[in-house]
Motif scaffolding. Structure first.
Motif, PDB file in Angstrom:
ATOM      1  N   LYS A 246       0.844  -1.181   0.000  1.00 13.98           N
ATOM      2  CA  LYS A 246       0.000   0.000   0.000  1.00 13.98           C
ATOM      3  C   LYS A 246       0.882   1.233   0.000  1.00 13.98           C
ATOM      4  O   LYS A 246       1.988   1.229   0.559  1.00 13.98           O
ATOM      5  CB  LYS A 246      -0.932  -0.007   1.221  1.00 13.98           C
TER       6      LYS A 246
ATOM      7  N   ASP B 171      -4.413   3.033  -1.346  1.00 12.67           N
ATOM      8  CA  ASP B 171      -4.302   2.343  -2.631  1.00 12.67           C
ATOM      9  C   ASP B 171      -3.066   1.438  -2.650  1.00 12.67           C
ATOM     10  O   ASP B 171      -2.089   1.677  -1.934  1.00 12.67           O
ATOM     11  CB  ASP B 171      -4.207   3.352  -3.772  1.00 12.67           C
ATOM     12  N   THR B 172      -3.125   0.427  -3.499  1.00 11.40           N
ATOM     13  CA  THR B 172      -2.050  -0.563  -3.582  1.00 11.40           C
ATOM     14  C   THR B 172      -1.259  -0.388  -4.873  1.00 11.40           C
ATOM     15  O   THR B 172      -1.839  -0.163  -5.936  1.00 11.40           O
ATOM     16  CB  THR B 172      -2.631  -1.992  -3.534  1.00 11.40           C
TER      17      THR B 172
END
Length: 233
Positions: A117, A125-126
């Motif tokens: 992340k 978000d990744t």
């Protein structure tokens, strides 16, 4: 009694053996990868909007002016296409839990990888991909983040490319599609210079290059003229 002990010991041995063969999961660490005085300059701006009065930036620069714990302070300067200076601003980014006074992802932690992340939070978000790219002539490992969402009749796509070692943003692209009108607007920029890593200089157009080009052109003209003369005979 012995059989009873064996019945207890056998499952325990199996569990221990399985644990020995399971690779430990790498926990991402969220630390700055920049130091005071480092900077990135951006250019090649592409800005298309429905408003004709919008003036695109010509260039901008993001300089690291402070690093304290998990916080990185950036100074942003630049100029518009019409020569007007971009109002200077300072941005404080916390690379652990998020930006303090800015939304845009100017910088993330150093040495993150695909699947990590971008922040040390459950909702962050990744990173989609970690790959090697040539940036300004240098081979750099980069982290790519892209995501899409829709709202109010618009489809929005965002792409961020970060330098893995420093965490600094190298490229950005945003596309907004007005679904009803089937029109897409773009906002993008890319790195054009930096002191974070060694940039391969663009060779200057030396006088010998001009002479070589002139001689090559002259020879070609002579060959073409000779062939025409031979054909006419």
């Amino acid at each position: 009694m012995m059989n009873s002990r064996l019945k207890i010991a056998f499952p325990l041995v199996c569990v221990l053996l399985m644990a020995a063969f399971i690779a430990p999961v790498r926990a991402a660490e969220y630390n700055p990868g920049v130091s005071v005085g480092q900077w990135i300059k951006y250019g090649d701006y592409v800005v298309t909007t429905p408003a004709e009065s919008v003036i695109s930036p010509d260039w901008s620069m993001m300089e690291v002016i402070g690093v304290s714990g998990k916080e990185v302070t950036l100074r942003i300067t630049g100029a518009y296409m019409n020569g007007t200076a971009l109002p200077p601003s300072e941005v404080i980014c916390n690379i652990d839990v998020g930006r303090i006074n800015e939304w845009q992802r100017y910088i993330i932690a150093a040495d993150l990888n695909e699947g990590d992340k971008i922040l040390n939070t459950a909702t962050a978000d990744t990173i989609n991909t970690t790959e090697t790219r040539t940036i300004l002539g240098a081979s750099r490992s980069v982290n790519i983040l892209n995501f899409t969402y829709s709202a109010a009749g618009q489809d929005m796509t965002f792409t961020y490319i970060y330098d893995k070692a420093s965490g600094m943003n190298l490229e950005f692209e945003m596309k907004i599609t007005i679904i009803e009108q089937a029109v897409t607007y773009t906002n993008s920029y890319t790195i054009i210079d930096t002191n974070i890593f060694e940039v391969e200089p663009i060779p200057e157009f030396q006088s010998w290059m001009l002479l070589s080009l002139f001689m090559t052109t002259t020879i070609l003209v002579i060959i073409i003229q000779k062939r025409k003369h031979t054909t006419q005979q």
